[in-house]
Design an enzyme around this catalytic site. Structure first.
Site, PDB file in Angstrom:
ATOM      1  CB  SER A 536      -0.884   0.006   1.247  1.00  0.00           C
ATOM      2  OG  SER A 536      -1.491   1.268   1.399  1.00  0.00           O
ATOM      3  CE1 TYR A 549      -4.732  -2.062   4.488  1.00  0.00           C
ATOM      4  CE2 TYR A 549      -3.728   0.060   4.000  1.00  0.00           C
ATOM      5  CZ  TYR A 549      -4.216  -1.158   3.575  1.00  0.00           C
ATOM      6  OH  TYR A 549      -4.176  -1.481   2.241  1.00  0.00           O
TER       7      TYR A 549
END
Ligand code: ZN
Length: 652
Positions: A536, A549
């Site tokens: 990500s 996350y």
């Protein structure tokens, strides 16, 4: 052999021809995968008002099981008959003359047996490679047995090359013969022809003659013993190594389909398996798909595959006329005693065709052994068929796709980036195990090349099972796209719910480690193996409230970097993709998008393209990048991190 005729009276001869061709085609003990051919002779009036007799004969590339009227090539009968009177005709001349005698230039190339069909003076001609008949002819006193079964009702033709030579031979042998006394023609080591002016009668004669051969085998007690019930042994790592060795010998990645059916296992237990399995094919027609013989594996498969390849090269040298180019020396199937029979193919379809042929072959071998001994054609005849240009032409020469024969595993495959990766890999020719928590994955793609497996990647046993299922199905693993992940709810560190933290670490970090660890031994035996971690943008540009996350994704990235260092020596590349703002996934509903856009004071459109290039990033584009990383473009790259985010100031 069951008579499947169930048609009401039909007047159109071609429609009837299609009907009975399909009846023959659907019975695998008569013809397999494009084998056999049929024809009908029809009187027509051409555009000039002249009467013309045409032979509608099966076109090359069509399968009797699924043939349609368009699969029959209309050829002027007179021209074909004239061709039979030539003393010599090369293959290329034959193909050219046949094409030029067609009344429809868009029809497929006529079967190589078109001239022979033309010579048989009946309206309908049916030709199959019936197992029972070919089995009997592949024995020591095969011709004698055929004569014993049929007496003078059939003409027996010794084996000659199909095409012009066979047509000439039959023309010679039928000079002055009363065709009305014949019910069929038996071609030694090849197959059978039946004929009649009536479609039903020609079909029924085929069924009748084949049934007589089957009855003979019963009467001779040439019946195979029931297969063993013993559970097969399994060695998935060895299977992956065998696939790798065969792929390297072939010079291209191959799928390996392992057959552990009791019939196959029993055959591998046969005390003389190494001898009986390596005498030659059931009919020379199979040799273009299976090569003359399989490899027999034992203690050292790598060495046995190398020896097979050497022996194949010698076989080529012994038989070539000096004008031919040798085909690759890799085996197409392998007998692996006590473990099973493996069929290799560049595609699942190709491997399955070989697997079907081997089912019929091993049965025929065992029956023929009961009948006094399996004896196939001499090597030189089999070689001539294998290297006959008209046979090779049947295989097609289409360029292969970039990831043809590669085996991939993708997690989180039911939606978003994962699903796009499966579709992109498939479009590039790969065979894929698609894993997802959502059970719809098992039916989502509906293709033989995509195996959907329900798997919770946070449970170690489920990962192990899914990876083993993949190897069992396809024979190995080359590409891992570790994608499954979850957006954690926004919580600051101060307000973090431990469950939010733990579940993000479990799915976004630990599951990738467990999956990579489980796949590594198989990837080490893969073909140009590649791991792609879908991470990500948050790794480089975290946001407040996203610690659960971002920390997990940072850990996943660091895992991939260490993996690149550790796995390079095994030939495994590990690269990382950092996507951002991929909004065409299930979680980004219109409602969520509107809410987020509002939060930043943007319209939805502005929010979606809020990057340097002012462009929207789609799942499909991420998948295209992942495929590139799996393929030759990234073959010299490992440990790289590539963003796909439209450009981000904080990342640059
Ligand atoms: Zn044939």
């Amino acid at each position: 052999m069951k008579n499947l005729w169930n048609a009401k009276a039909q007047n159109d001869p071609l429609a009837l021809r299609v009907y009975t061709s399909r009846l023959l085609g659907q019975e695998s003990a008569l013809v397999l995968h494009g084998g056999g051919n049929t024809s009908v002779k029809v009187n027509t009036t051409n555009i000039f008002g002249e009467t013309e007799e045409l032979l509608y004969v099966k076109g090359s590339g069509w399968d009797l099981a699924t043939i349609e009227a368009a699969g029959f090539a209309p050829v002027k009968l007179e021209v074909l008959k004239k061709m039979a009177r030539l003393s010599q005709l090369s293959d290329s001349e034959m193909v050219r003359l046949q094409r030029s005698a067609m009344t429809d230039p868009n029809a497929p190339n006529p079967s190589v047996e078109a001239i022979l069909h033309a010579l048989i003076p009946f309206k309908y001609v049916d030709h199959t490679h019936a197992d029972s008949i070919v089995t009997i002819t592949n024995t020591e006193i095969g011709e004698q047995r055929i004569r014993q079964i049929y007496g003078n009702r059939v003409l027996i033709i010794p084996f000659v090359m199909p095409g012009f030579i066979l047509a000439k031979k039959i023309d010679e042998m039928t000079q002055g013969i009363d065709w009305a006394t014949l019910e069929g023609i038996i071609l030694m080591n090849h197959g059978i022809f039946t004929f009649s002016d009536d479609a039903k009668k020609s079909y029924e004669r085929m069924i009748q003659l084949v049934t007589e051969a089957e009855n003979y085998l019963q009467a001779q007690n040439a019946i195979i013993a029931p297969p063993l019930k013993a559970a097969p042994k399994e060695n998935l790592l060895a299977l992956a190594q065998i696939r790798k060795s065969v792929s390297e010998t072939k010079g291209a990645a191959m799928i390996a389909i392992m057959d552990t059916a009791p019939e196959s296992i029993s055959f591998t237990h046969h005390p003389q398996v190494a001898s009986i399995a390596t005498r030659g094919p059931l009919t020379p027609d199979h040799v273009i798909r299976t090569k003359p013989i399989p490899v027999i594996l034992g203690e050292n498969p790598e060495e046995e595959i190398a020896n097979y390849a050497n022996a194949y090269c010698k076989y080529f040298e012994r038989n070539t006329n000096g004008q031919l180019t040798q085909l690759n020396p890799a085996p197409c199937w392998a007998i692996w005693p006590e473990l099973g029979i493996i069929s290799f193919g560049r595609t699942i379809k190709e491997a399955n065709i070989i697997s079907d042929i081997k089912d019929h072959t091993i049965q025929a071998i065992q029956i023929a052994e009961k009948l006094g001994g399996w004896k196939t054609l001499p090597e030189s005849d089999i070689f001539d068929m294998e290297y006959w240009e008209l046979e090779q032409a049947k295989l097609g020469k289409g360029a292969s796709l970039p990831l043809q024969g590669k085996i991939a595993l993708v997690t989180g495959a039911a939606s978003g980036i994962g699903r796009a990766c499966v579709e992109a890999l498939h479009a590039q020719g790969a065979t894929i195990a698609a894993l997802d928590l959502n059970p719809t994955i098992t039916t989502l793609f509906g293709k033989k090349e995509i195996l959907g497996i329900t798997c919770d990647v946070t449970i170690d046993e489920e990962i192990s099972k899914a990876v083993e299922t993949t190897i069992r199905h396809f024979g190995g693993l080359d590409i891992l796209i570790s994608n499954a992940g979850l957006f954690s709810p926004s919580q600051t560190i101060a307000e973090m719910n431990p469950k939010t933290w733990d579940s993000s670490i479990a799915i976004n970090l630990t599951s990738h480690q467990r999956l990579l660890q489980t796949c590594t031994p198989y990837l080490a035996k893969g073909i140009e193996a590649a791991v792609i971690m879908i991470a990500s943008k948050n790794v480089m540009a975290p946001g407040p409230g996203a610690s659960a996350y971002s920390v997990a994704k940072a850990g996943q990235t660091q895992l991939a970097r260490v993996a690149a260092l550790e796995l390079g020596a095994l030939g495994i590349r590990v690269n990382i993709i950092h996507p951002n703002a991929v909004f065409d996934t299930g979680i980004w509903t219109t409602e969520v998008l509107e809410k987020r856009a509002k939060h930043y004071g943007l319209t939805v459109e502005e929010y979606k393209t809020n990057n340097i290039l002012k462009t929207e990033v789609t799942s499909k584009e991420v998948a295209t990048l992942a495929c590139a990383m799996a393929g030759p473009i990234f073959s010299k790259t490992t440990g790289a991190q590539v963003p796909i985010d439209g450009g981000n100031e904080r990342v640059i």
